[in-house]
Write an enzyme that holds these catalytic residues in place. Structure first.
Site, short mmCIF file in Angstrom:
data_model
loop_
_atom_site.label_atom_id
_atom_site.label_comp_id
_atom_site.label_asym_id
_atom_site.label_seq_id
_atom_site.Cartn_x
_atom_site.Cartn_y
_atom_site.Cartn_z
N ASP A 271 0.86 -1.19 0.00
CA ASP A 271 0.00 0.00 0.00
C ASP A 271 0.90 1.24 0.00
O ASP A 271 1.63 1.48 0.97
CB ASP A 271 -0.90 -0.03 1.24
CG ASP A 271 -1.97 1.05 1.21
OD1 ASP A 271 -1.98 1.87 0.29
OD2 ASP A 271 -2.81 1.06 2.14
N ASP A 282 -4.20 6.90 -3.63
CA ASP A 282 -4.06 5.86 -2.60
C ASP A 282 -4.50 4.54 -3.24
O ASP A 282 -5.65 4.39 -3.62
CB ASP A 282 -4.94 6.21 -1.40
CG ASP A 282 -4.75 5.25 -0.24
OD1 ASP A 282 -3.93 4.31 -0.34
OD2 ASP A 282 -5.43 5.43 0.80
N HIS A 351 -12.32 5.62 2.49
CA HIS A 351 -12.40 6.98 3.03
C HIS A 351 -12.37 7.99 1.90
O HIS A 351 -11.88 7.71 0.79
CB HIS A 351 -11.22 7.24 3.98
CG HIS A 351 -9.89 6.80 3.43
ND1 HIS A 351 -9.10 7.61 2.66
CD2 HIS A 351 -9.24 5.60 3.52
CE1 HIS A 351 -8.01 6.94 2.31
NE2 HIS A 351 -8.07 5.71 2.81
N HIS A 359 -7.38 11.12 5.03
CA HIS A 359 -8.70 10.76 5.57
C HIS A 359 -9.48 12.05 5.75
O HIS A 359 -9.28 12.79 6.71
CB HIS A 359 -8.55 10.03 6.91
CG HIS A 359 -7.88 8.70 6.79
ND1 HIS A 359 -7.27 8.07 7.86
CD2 HIS A 359 -7.70 7.87 5.74
CE1 HIS A 359 -6.75 6.91 7.47
NE2 HIS A 359 -7.00 6.78 6.18
N GLU A 384 -11.42 0.76 -0.55
CA GLU A 384 -10.52 -0.32 -0.16
C GLU A 384 -11.28 -1.34 0.68
O GLU A 384 -12.13 -0.99 1.50
CB GLU A 384 -9.31 0.21 0.61
CG GLU A 384 -9.59 0.93 1.90
CD GLU A 384 -8.32 1.40 2.60
OE1 GLU A 384 -7.31 0.66 2.54
OE2 GLU A 384 -8.34 2.50 3.18
N GLU A 479 -7.27 -1.85 -3.24
CA GLU A 479 -7.73 -0.47 -3.08
C GLU A 479 -7.51 0.31 -4.37
O GLU A 479 -6.50 0.14 -5.06
CB GLU A 479 -6.97 0.19 -1.93
CG GLU A 479 -7.32 1.65 -1.69
CD GLU A 479 -6.53 2.24 -0.53
OE1 GLU A 479 -6.96 3.28 0.00
OE2 GLU A 479 -5.49 1.66 -0.16
#
Length: 498
Positions: A271, A282, A351, A359, A384, A479
């Site tokens: 990640d 992300d 998120h 976030h 994710e 994700e």
């Protein structure tokens, strides 16, 4: 040349203008001398008056001195004008020679050198070097991604059209115009997405059993910095590289001195993030070498795609979680002769993402029964999902490596000088982006643990320890970052790999 002849003509004209100004003075002097010679003897001054003071100078003498001064000033002006004219002519000749490629056209000696300097700022005119198209990417990567896109336009991600009540958005002219106004921002996140894809492609052949995780992370982060053309907070790494193993689901990256080695039977979640101007990509995937874990990996991949397909403008977050859970928990995996149902890790979520804020406030659940808050136009989301063969619930464990400055933290008085200096480093190097201890080591910080603890205790920095399910179980993660554009949904980080 034409320029030099015009200058000489100007200088001659100035000299001619000065000549008449000197002629009256010469004539006055001659007249006065003739008058003195023709005067009679009795007109001379008597001897008795020899001691008398001399008479004041005549008017003719005064005019003569003034005229001489005027003539001298005129000659000086003419000389200066001649110099300026010559300098301009030589500069024009030098510029013409430089344009036509003829050497020596500006003349030789000091005048030629001065003309060349006046025309081009030096004896030789430097040719501007234009960067040609870059060659193949090096290993390790050193050529930034933007060099391969000279037009400055980066490829778009996967486009998914809205359905049902939002189907009209696809053909709305008004919404297309709204998108056009945001094209520069969207192009920026597409650039970050392309960097992420190329880093993944580069690391694919390097991630093998036997590699040290700390070496893997450093290689990946170096490639990330090179491809994004890292420039402090303007562009670079969005957060530390996660390489959580087996029952550790998230937030693990090796600290200095950690010699953990990747093995054939490990299930690793990779990640990492890239950011340009605070726009974060992300994205994560799962690496498993042993094919017995394939059903687990495939279940999580399909659940993530189901969540992406469900997401959209005005979609409730809880509906996304329900779609993810339905797909995830329809799978199972057999390990060592025992069948395990694959469960959603219910206290891990996707998120929303905002500039320099990973976030941003909205959580996307991966089980049903979450928030009824709706997704909105223009928002970025990290969709994710985590699947587990254990309890499906994680807790904090092991040594902390991830930290991030609290986005909403105001000014907090700090008593410890080391904490204040460390906070200054964090503000300068990371801002509100996540960091790890290795990043502090890289920027030259030493003996910072006490200051870091003080910042965490004061609430200025938040620690993010590894999140773990029960020991002996296996977890997987996928994700993607999506953008809810006015006319469609774009999966920005989608690539050929997943």
């Amino acid at each position: 040349m034409a320029g030099a002849e015009a200058a000489n003509g100007t200088a001659a004209a100035a000299a001619a203008a000065a000549k008449p100004a000197a002629e009256p003075a010469a004539a006055a002097v001659a007249a006065e001398a003739k008058a003195a010679a023709d005067a009679p003897a009795d007109a001379a001054t008597p001897a008795a008056d020899a001691d008398a003071p001399a008479p004041p100078p005549t008017a003719a003498a005064e005019v003569t001195e003034e005229d001489k001064a005027a003539a001298a000033a005129a000659r000086k002006r003419a000389k200066n004008q001649r110099k300026k004219a010559n300098k301009k002519a030589n500069a024009a000749a030098a510029a013409e020679a430089a344009a036509s490629g003829e050497p020596g056209a500006a003349g030789g000696g000091r005048d030629g050198a001065a003309a060349a300097a006046a025309a081009g700022g030096g004896g030789k005119k430097k040719k501007s070097k234009k960067k040609g198209p870059p060659g193949p990417q090096t290993d390790p990567p050193t050529i930034p991604v933007h060099r391969y896109f000279p037009s400055g336009v980066f490829p778009e991600g996967e486009i998914q059209h809205y359905r049902d009540d939002n189907a009209y958005r696809t053909s709305s002219a008004e919404l297309r115009e709204r998108e056009r106004l945001e094209s520069d921002m969207v192009n920026t996140v597409r650039q970050a997405s392309e960097v992420h894809r190329q880093v993944r492609a580069y690391m694919k052949d390097y991630i093998k059993p036997g590699v040290k995780l700390i070496d893997m992370c450093q290689r990946l982060e170096d490639a990330n910095r090179a491809l994004v053309d890292a420039k402090g907070l303007e562009a670079g790494i969005a957060f530390p590289t996660g390489c959580s193993l087996n029952h550790v689901a998230a937030h693990y990256t090796p600290n200095s001195g950690d010699d953990t080695v990747l093995s054939y039977d490990d299930v690793m979640k990779v990640d990492f993030g890239t950011q340009i101007n605070g726009r974060i990509i992300d994205c994560a995937w799962t690496v498993a070498f042993n094919p017995r874990y394939d059903p687990l990996v495939e279940a999580v991949r399909e659940a993530t795609n189901a969540g992406i397909a469900t997401a959209g403008i005005d979609v409730r977050l809880c509906d996304v979680g329900e779609a993810v859970q339905e797909v995830m928990e329809s799978h199972e995996v057999e390990l060592d002769g025992k069948t395990f149902p694959i469960k959603c890790v219910r206290n891990l979520n996707g998120h929303s993402i905002a500039p320099y804020q990973i976030h941003a406030g909205k959580s996307v659940p991966i089980v049903k029964g979450g928030e009824a808050t709706k997704m909105e136009e223009g928002e970025f989301f990290a969709i994710e999902t985590f699947g587990s063969t254990g309890k499906g619930y994680v807790r904090e464990d092991y040594e902390c490596s991830h930290y991030m400055k609290n986005f909403d933290a105001g000014h907090v008085p700090l008593r410890l000088p080391r904490a204040r200096s460390l906070l200054a480093t964090i503000d300068r190097e990371f801002g509100t982006l996540a960091f790890c201890r290795r990043f502090l080591d890289r920027v030259g910080e030493t003996k910072y643990l006490m200051g870091l603890k003080a910042l965490c205790d004061a609430g200025v920095v938040d620690p993010y320890p590894p999140l773990c399910d029960t020991r002996g179980c296996y977890t997987a993660q996928f994700e993607h970052t999506i953008l809810l554009r006015p006319t469609c949904k774009e999966v920005l980080s989608r690539g050929d790999d997943y």
